[in-house]
Design a protein around this motif. Structure first.
Motif, PDB file in Angstrom:
ATOM      1  N   LEU A  91      31.932  17.401 -75.529  1.00 45.64           N
ATOM      2  CA  LEU A  91      32.627  18.330 -75.068  1.00 45.64           C
ATOM      3  C   LEU A  91      33.234  19.192 -75.936  1.00 45.64           C
ATOM      4  O   LEU A  91      33.157  20.682 -76.088  1.00 45.64           O
ATOM      5  N   SER A  92      33.912  18.516 -77.002  1.00 47.67           N
ATOM      6  CA  SER A  92      34.343  19.594 -78.268  1.00 47.67           C
ATOM      7  C   SER A  92      33.300  20.034 -79.009  1.00 47.67           C
ATOM      8  O   SER A  92      33.644  21.210 -79.356  1.00 47.67           O
TER       9      SER A  92
ATOM     10  N   LEU B   7      32.061  23.048 -76.820  1.00 43.24           N
ATOM     11  CA  LEU B   7      33.134  24.201 -76.981  1.00 43.24           C
ATOM     12  C   LEU B   7      32.985  24.930 -78.400  1.00 43.24           C
ATOM     13  O   LEU B   7      33.397  26.114 -78.442  1.00 43.24           O
TER      14      LEU B   7
ATOM     15  N   PHE C  55      30.056  26.416 -71.294  1.00 43.21           N
ATOM     16  CA  PHE C  55      31.108  26.995 -72.262  1.00 43.21           C
ATOM     17  C   PHE C  55      30.959  28.295 -72.564  1.00 43.21           C
ATOM     18  O   PHE C  55      31.577  29.128 -72.409  1.00 43.21           O
TER      19      PHE C  55
ATOM     20  N   THR D 245      35.521  25.239 -65.762  1.00 43.72           N
ATOM     21  CA  THR D 245      34.422  24.941 -66.403  1.00 43.72           C
ATOM     22  C   THR D 245      34.536  23.644 -66.902  1.00 43.72           C
ATOM     23  O   THR D 245      33.908  22.576 -67.081  1.00 43.72           O
ATOM     24  N   ALA D 246      35.639  23.481 -67.748  1.00 50.52           N
ATOM     25  CA  ALA D 246      35.758  22.025 -68.451  1.00 50.52           C
ATOM     26  C   ALA D 246      35.707  21.003 -67.477  1.00 50.52           C
ATOM     27  O   ALA D 246      35.494  19.881 -67.848  1.00 50.52           O
TER      28      ALA D 246
ATOM     29  N   LEU E 282      41.709  28.809 -73.221  1.00 44.73           N
ATOM     30  CA  LEU E 282      41.303  27.597 -72.735  1.00 44.73           C
ATOM     31  C   LEU E 282      41.723  27.372 -71.369  1.00 44.73           C
ATOM     32  O   LEU E 282      41.080  26.634 -70.489  1.00 44.73           O
TER      33      LEU E 282
ATOM     34  N   ASN F 135      26.538  21.413 -72.435  1.00 48.19           N
ATOM     35  CA  ASN F 135      27.974  22.013 -72.586  1.00 48.19           C
ATOM     36  C   ASN F 135      28.107  23.283 -72.980  1.00 48.19           C
ATOM     37  O   ASN F 135      28.961  24.066 -72.710  1.00 48.19           O
TER      38      ASN F 135
ATOM     39  N   LEU G 111      33.479  17.704 -67.343  1.00 51.18           N
ATOM     40  CA  LEU G 111      33.942  16.486 -67.522  1.00 51.18           C
ATOM     41  C   LEU G 111      33.281  15.285 -66.665  1.00 51.18           C
ATOM     42  O   LEU G 111      33.041  14.335 -67.161  1.00 51.18           O
TER      43      LEU G 111
ATOM     44  N   LEU H  43      39.104  28.431 -69.010  1.00 52.42           N
ATOM     45  CA  LEU H  43      37.907  27.635 -68.893  1.00 52.42           C
ATOM     46  C   LEU H  43      37.979  26.318 -68.539  1.00 52.42           C
ATOM     47  O   LEU H  43      37.281  25.502 -68.407  1.00 52.42           O
TER      48      LEU H  43
END
Length: 309
Positions: A101-102, A105, A191, A228-229, A222, A187, A233, A225
């Motif tokens: 994820l990180s 993004l 994103f 979406t996040a 953020l 992802n 997840l 988002l």
């Protein structure tokens, strides 16, 4: 074709035509029948069979079964090996989810700000998603090969003698890296779509109110988002638990006893290699209950903090 349905009444049209009227009350169920059949055959029926088999010790050749009650569940839950595999599964899932994820993004933010050459940049990142999991694992094994692997060579610069396939920690590290690399494009796509859907007026207003780019992203972009996040997840946790099976199967090299494996691979190993259908079914039921509880937690507590616009 009149059998497909008739026009809605003027009252329904005024109300926005939210309801669809069919000429036959059985027609909607007929349209749903193919999907319901697929769900029943490939989900509900195997689930019922797994629950039923978990209470028996079955002959691997199908000649008989002995009812043992909760014995299979007790053996699984009291097994030190199973608890160790469960612990690794939790750590592996957390690491793959967080890093996928990180990094996804971060790349999406960079791609969204890119003006020249953005198409080539996006295509290069997305193309990895087209690679199947076993193929990704084979590519990863090449990078982590003891003789020609560039990652092994880089690790040797720092005194790390990496032995993927032989060392528990090294194999776990390589599996995590490959799983993260495989999931980053997925992802990245979502994103990037979420970032490009942020209104220009909102971005301009945020730029006027706050000069710090990081603060604008943290306080404005953020939160927008967040839906979406939250979706990603759930997808990433599911991917880490189940869809990494092909990666693990290739990277353990048929030496699961000396290498890290997840709970899903343990179900496969006991059921298809060890022919222990009862224990494998009990493990699958336990895993199903864990996923069900995790889903409730996600939608009951985490989604409350998500604001949909």
């Amino acid at each position: 074709m009149p059998w497909l349905g008739r026009r809605a009444s003027p009252k329904a049209a005024v109300e926005g035509a939210k309801r669809v009227q069919f000429s036959s009350p059985l027609l909607p169920y007929l349209f749903l029948a193919p999907q319901l059949a697929v769900i029943f055959i490939f989900f509900y029926w195997p689930s019922v069979q797994a629950v039923s088999s978990s209470f028996y010790i079955e002959d691997p050749f199908g000649f008989g079964a002995t009812f043992v009650g909760m014995s299979n569940y007790w053996d699984v839950l009291t097994s030190a090996q199973y608890r160790s595999i469960a612990g690794f599964t939790v750590v592996f899932t957390a690491l793959v989810t967080i890093f996928s994820l990180s990094i996804g993004l971060l790349l999406a933010v960079k791609a969204d700000a890119l003006i020249r050459g953005s198409s080539a940049y996006k295509t290069m990142l997305i193309s990895v998603y087209a690679i199947a999991a076993p193929v990704a694992a084979l590519i990863g094994m090449m990078f982590f090969d003891q003789h020609i692997g560039p990652f092994v060579e880089m690790a040797s610069w720092f005194g790390w003698e990496m032995r993927v396939g032989l060392s528990y920690f090294d194999t776990a590290f390589a599996m995590t890296v490959v799983a993260v690399w495989k999931q980053i494009p997925y992802n990245f796509i979502f994103f990037l779509s979420g970032l490009q859907s942020v209104p220009v007026a909102v971005r301009e207003a945020a730029a006027i109110d706050c000069r710090s780019g990081f603060r604008r992203f943290w306080t404005v972009t953020l939160p927008l988002l967040a839906p979406t996040a939250f979706f990603l997840l759930i997808i990433n946790i599911t991917y880490s638990l189940f869809d990494t099976f092909g990666i693990i199967d290739v990277m353990v090299k048929d030496k699961a006893a000396n290498n890290p494996i997840t709970l899903v691979y343990k179900v496969y190993e006991d059921g298809f290699r060890g022919n222990d259908i009862g224990s494998s079914s009990a493990q699958s039921v336990i895993l199903m209950l864990v996923v069900f509880a995790l889903t409730i937690v996600q939608f009951r507590f985490i989604e409350r903090r998500i604001h949909y616009t």
